[in-house]
Design an enzyme around this catalytic site. Structure first.
Site, PDB file in Angstrom:
ATOM      1  N   HIS A 310       0.874  -1.246  -0.039  1.00 27.71           N
ATOM      2  CA  HIS A 310       0.044   0.038   0.178  1.00 27.71           C
ATOM      3  C   HIS A 310       0.891   1.208   0.013  1.00 27.71           C
ATOM      4  CE1 HIS A 310      -3.151  -2.664   2.085  1.00 27.71           C
ATOM      5  NE2 HIS A 310      -3.773  -2.387   0.851  1.00 27.71           N
ATOM      6  N   CYS A 395      -2.286   0.588  10.195  1.00 28.33           N
ATOM      7  CA  CYS A 395      -3.290  -0.327   9.558  1.00 28.33           C
ATOM      8  C   CYS A 395      -4.291  -0.825  10.953  1.00 28.33           C
ATOM      9  CB  CYS A 395      -2.573  -1.765   9.091  1.00 28.33           C
ATOM     10  SG  CYS A 395      -1.468  -1.692   7.968  1.00 28.33           S
TER      11      CYS A 395
END
Length: 401
Positions: A310, A395
Site C-alpha cells: 500500500h 493499519c
C-alpha cells in the site's frame, strides 16, 4: 439514513427555501421601487416569478445535498447555475401556459435573463453565497463537529485465524496469535492514553485480515467512505465496519465494483489526498473517490506504487504535513511537497495522535529519535506479529477526523 445525513438534508432544504424566497422578494421589490412604489406590481410580478421560484428551490436543495454550500466558490457556482436555469425554465413554463409556441419563445426567453429576470438571478446568487452558506453551516456543521469532538478510533480485535492472513511482498513467517492479541491490547492502550475513544468493530474469526481495519474505511471529517478491497478475501470485512460507522451517526458513502480501493492506499494531508495506484487500488476506485471528494474541497492525487503493498506501507505524514518514508520503498518521493527520509522501513509509518504526538512501531528506534529531534513526542508500540503480515501502526485503527 444517519443523523448527520438527515441534518445535512434538513439544512439543505432550509437553505433552499431561503434562496428561493430572497430571489422572489428581491425581484418583486426591485419592480416595486422601479414602478413608483405601486403596490399593484406585487400582484402582477409575483405570479410571473412563481414557477422560477419553485424551480430555484428544487435546484438549491439539490446543490445543498451534494455539498455546494460548504465552500463559497461552489455556492457561487450553484447560485449562478440554479438561478439562471430556474429563471429560464420557469419563464418558459409560463409562456407555454399562455399558448406561446416553443420555437417562438427561445430568443425572448434568453433576453429575459438580462431583462425581467436579471434581478431575480442576482438575488438568488447573492443569497446562495451568503445566507444559504450561513444556514447550512449553522444546521449541518454543528452535528459534524460534535462527532469529531468525540475523537472516535475504529479498531477490530485480531481474528483467531490471523496467522492465515495475506502476504504479498514479503516471505511468510509464523505468527504468534496470542502475542498478537497482547500487542493489540497495548496498541489500544496507546490510543486511549492519547485521548482517543476506541470503538470496536465485531470480531470476525473467519476473516483473517480483519484486524487491519484501515483498509475498509477512510474518514474525511464526519464522512466515512467504505472501501472496495482489492483482495477478494477481504471484501466481506466492510459489512461490519459500515454497520459500526453508521451506529455512530456518521454519513456513509461507498466505492463500488469494479472499482477497488484499500484504505491503506489513502494518505490525507490537509485538503490533498494522495492515493496509491497499485496492486489493491485501481483507477476506477480512484475516480470514484475523486468524484466523492471534489464537492467537499479535497484534491485527489494518484501515486503509482510498485514496491510495497500500500501507499502507506511506503510513506505517511507528520502532523506538519511533511511526508516521511523509507527511500528504497518509495517509487517517487518528488510527488510530495516535502519528503523526509527515514532510516528504517517501519520508520515510515506514523499515526498522528495529536499536533505534537505520533505513534510509531518499536522496530524503528532510529526513526523515533529522528522524529523526536523534530520536536514531536513519540509513543512506540511493539507490533511485530502484525508486521509479519505486512501490517503497520496505521493499519490497526481508523481515527474519525
Amino acid at each position: 439514513m444517519s443523523s448527520l445525513r438527515l441534518r445535512s438534508l434538513g439544512a439543505s432544504l432550509v437553505a433552499a427555501v431561503a434562496v428561493a424566497l430572497i430571489a422572489l422578494v428581491g425581484a418583486d421589490l426591485a419592480f416595486f421601487v422601479g414602478n413608483a412604489q405601486n403596490p399593484q406590481v406585487f400582484t402582477a410580478y409575483s405570479p410571473y416569478f412563481l414557477p422560477a421560484t419553485l424551480l430555484l428551490f428544487v435546484f438549491a436543495a439539490v446543490f445543498g445535498i451534494v455539498g455546494a454550500y460548504r465552500r463559497w466558490y461552489t455556492a457561487l457556482i450553484a447560485g449562478v447555475v440554479g438561478a439562471t436555469l430556474a429563471a429560464f425554465v420557469g419563464t418558459g413554463i409560463s409562456a407555454l401556459g399562455a399558448g406561446i409556441a416553443l420555437d417562438a419563445m427561445l430568443a425572448p426567453l434568453a433576453a429575459t435573463l438580462l431583462g425581467n429576470n436579471l434581478i431575480f438571478i442576482i438575488a438568488g446568487v447573492l443569497a446562495s453565497v451568503t445566507v444559504a452558506r450561513r444556514i447550512y453551516a449553522a444546521l449541518a456543521s454543528d452535528a459534524e463537529e460534535e462527532v469529531l469532538r468525540k475523537r472516535y478510533a475504529l479498531v477490530r480485535r485480531p481474528a483467531a485465524t490471523l496467522a492465515d492472513g495475506l502476504v504479498t511482498h514479503i516471505e511468510r513467517s509464523p505468527v504468534d496469535v496470542d502475542l498478537a492479541e497482547e500487542q493489540w491490547e497495548s496498541y489500544l492502550a496507546a490510543l486511549t492514553g492519547a485521548g482517543w475513544d476506541p470503538v470496536e468493530v465485531d470480531t470476525a474469526d473467519d476473516l483473517a485480515d480483519s484486524v487491519f481495519v484501515e483498509d475498509t474505511v477512510v474518514m474525511f471529517g464526519a464522512l466515512a467512505v467504505i472501501t472496495s478491497p482489492g483482495a477478494e478475501e477481504r471484501v466481506a470485512e466492510t459489512e461490519a465496519v459500515e454497520a459500526t460507522v453508521r451506529s455512530l451517526g456518521i454519513e456513509v458513502l461507498r466505492i463500488a465494483r469494479p472499482g477497488t480501493l484499500d484504505g491503506g492506499d489513502v494518505l490525507k494531508i490537509g485538503s490533498t489526498v494522495y492515493v496509491g495506484r497499485g496492486g489493491r487500488t485501481n483507477s476506477d476506485g480512484i475516480r470514484q473517490l475523486r468524484k466523492i471528494l471534489a464537492p467537499r474541497g479535497y484534491s485527489v492525487v494518484a501515486v503509482p506504487i510498485t514496491k510495497v503493498l500500500h501507499l502507506k506501507s511506503a510513506v505517511t505524514a507528520l502532523p506538519d504535513g511533511t511526508v516521511i518514508g523509507y527511500r528504497p520503498l518509495v517509487d517517487d518521493p518528488f510527488v510530495f511537497d516535502r519528503f523526509l527520509e527515514m532510516p528504517e522501513p517501519a520508520g515510515a509509518h506514523v499515526v498522528v495522535l495529536a499536533d505534537d504526538t505520533v505513534l510509531l512501531a518499536a522496530s524503528a528506534p532510529e526513526s523515533a529519535r529522528l522524529i523526536e529531534g523534530l520536536g514531536y513526542r513519540v509513543i512506540s508500540v511493539d507490533i511485530s506479529e502484525f508486521e509479519k503480515l505486512e501490517g503497520c501502526v496505521t493499519c490497526l485503527s481508523v481515527r474519525v477526523r
